[in-house]
Design an enzyme around this catalytic site. Structure first.
Site, short mmCIF file in Angstrom:
data_model
loop_
_atom_site.label_atom_id
_atom_site.label_comp_id
_atom_site.label_asym_id
_atom_site.label_seq_id
_atom_site.Cartn_x
_atom_site.Cartn_y
_atom_site.Cartn_z
N PRO A 9 -9.39 4.92 6.72
CA PRO A 9 -10.64 5.10 6.00
C PRO A 9 -11.27 3.81 5.48
CG PRO A 9 -8.78 5.93 4.73
CD PRO A 9 -8.28 5.66 6.11
N ASN A 10 -12.56 3.77 5.61
CA ASN A 10 -13.42 2.69 5.08
C ASN A 10 -13.32 1.38 5.88
OD1 ASN A 10 -14.53 4.21 2.84
ND2 ASN A 10 -12.47 4.14 2.00
N ARG A 17 -18.29 -3.56 2.92
CA ARG A 17 -17.45 -3.24 1.75
C ARG A 17 -16.84 -4.53 1.17
NH1 ARG A 17 -11.48 -0.92 3.42
NH2 ARG A 17 -11.44 -0.45 1.21
N TYR A 22 -12.62 -8.41 1.78
CA TYR A 22 -12.38 -8.12 3.20
C TYR A 22 -13.18 -9.01 4.17
CZ TYR A 22 -10.21 -3.98 1.19
OH TYR A 22 -9.40 -3.15 0.46
N ASN A 74 -3.55 0.01 10.30
CA ASN A 74 -3.98 -0.27 8.94
C ASN A 74 -4.45 1.07 8.39
OD1 ASN A 74 -5.18 -0.90 6.55
ND2 ASN A 74 -6.33 -2.66 7.32
N ALA A 77 -6.53 3.25 2.49
CA ALA A 77 -6.01 3.83 1.24
C ALA A 77 -4.90 4.85 1.49
CB ALA A 77 -7.15 4.47 0.47
N HIS A 80 -1.11 4.27 0.69
CA HIS A 80 -0.50 4.45 -0.63
C HIS A 80 -0.29 5.92 -1.00
CE1 HIS A 80 -1.85 0.35 -0.54
NE2 HIS A 80 -3.12 0.72 -0.56
N ASP A 87 5.34 10.57 8.37
CA ASP A 87 6.11 11.54 9.16
C ASP A 87 5.67 11.57 10.62
OD1 ASP A 87 7.68 12.24 7.04
OD2 ASP A 87 6.68 14.14 6.62
N GLU A 98 2.50 -2.50 10.51
CA GLU A 98 1.50 -2.17 9.49
C GLU A 98 0.73 -3.44 9.12
OE1 GLU A 98 3.60 -1.14 5.94
OE2 GLU A 98 1.78 -0.71 4.78
N HIS A 100 -2.46 -5.12 6.67
CA HIS A 100 -3.47 -5.06 5.61
C HIS A 100 -4.23 -6.37 5.60
CE1 HIS A 100 -1.84 -1.33 4.26
NE2 HIS A 100 -0.64 -1.87 4.36
N ILE A 101 -5.53 -6.27 5.58
CA ILE A 101 -6.38 -7.46 5.60
C ILE A 101 -6.21 -8.24 4.30
CG2 ILE A 101 -8.81 -8.22 5.62
CD1 ILE A 101 -9.34 -5.67 7.41
N SER A 102 -6.17 -7.52 3.19
CA SER A 102 -6.11 -8.17 1.87
C SER A 102 -4.66 -8.36 1.44
CB SER A 102 -6.85 -7.31 0.84
OG SER A 102 -6.15 -6.08 0.64
N ARG A 107 -2.78 -7.03 -5.73
CA ARG A 107 -3.88 -6.18 -6.23
C ARG A 107 -3.36 -5.12 -7.21
NH1 ARG A 107 -7.56 -4.46 -1.33
NH2 ARG A 107 -8.94 -3.90 -3.07
N ARG A 111 -1.63 0.10 -5.41
CA ARG A 111 -1.55 -0.37 -4.01
C ARG A 111 -0.17 -0.91 -3.66
NH1 ARG A 111 -7.07 -0.34 -2.41
NH2 ARG A 111 -8.38 -0.76 -4.20
#
Ligand code: DQA
Length: 142
Positions: A9-10, A17, A22, A74, A77, A80, A87, A98, A100-102, A107, A111
């Site tokens: 998402p996002n 954003r 990001y 990625n 949200a 978390h 699963d 996995e 994550h850009i940030s 943070r 998170r």
């Protein structure tokens, strides 16, 4: 080798954003950059993005039937919150990285938990778009 790159998402809002977190490059820029790299390292890459948890579960399940060799994810949200995505990954047994850009670890407290990390072979955070390239290389090099 066939790799599926899933963004949650996002991440379709990249470039719009929170650019201070990001960056200003878009989702399409991200896809182009990974595509170019995959071409260079002779990897077949497929790209999927969804804002919906169940859709992401479906994509992961489908990867099993499509005999995908590796997943870069990625989960946004859902990282978390989603036991369902964890699963699904466990069900397929597909090697997963996995991304994550940030710098999620620097943070907010909420998170700091990643369900996907319980399964992923590697977690890459805070490297911007380059994290996806590192993830592809990790899957290629085993
Ligand atoms: C993110 C970090 C998550 O906490 C956030 O919800 C995202 C993006 C990242 O790429 O840094 O949507 O996964």
């Amino acid at each position: 080798m066939k790799i599926l790159i899933i963004n949650g998402p996002n991440l379709n809002m990249l470039g719009i954003r929170e650019p201070d977190i990001y960056g200003r490059k878009t989702y399409d820029d991200l896809v182009e950059m990974i595509k170019e790299h995959c071409y260079k390292v002779s990897v077949e890459a497929d790209f999927k993005q969804s804002n919906h948890e169940g859709d992401i579960v479906d994509m992961i399940q489908q990867a099993y039937y499509d005999k995908v060799d590796g997943i870069v994810i990625n989960p946004g949200a859902y990282t978390h919150t989603s036991v369902a995505i964890l699963d699904a990954l466990k069900a397929t047994g597909i090697p997963t990285v996995e991304v994550h850009i940030s710098k999620v670890d620097e943070r907010e407290a909420f998170r700091q938990i990643s369900y996907v990390s319980y399964y992923a072979k590697k977690t890459i955070t805070g490297k911007g778009f380059d994290g996806y390239i590192e993830a592809v290389d990790f899957l290629v090099n085993g």
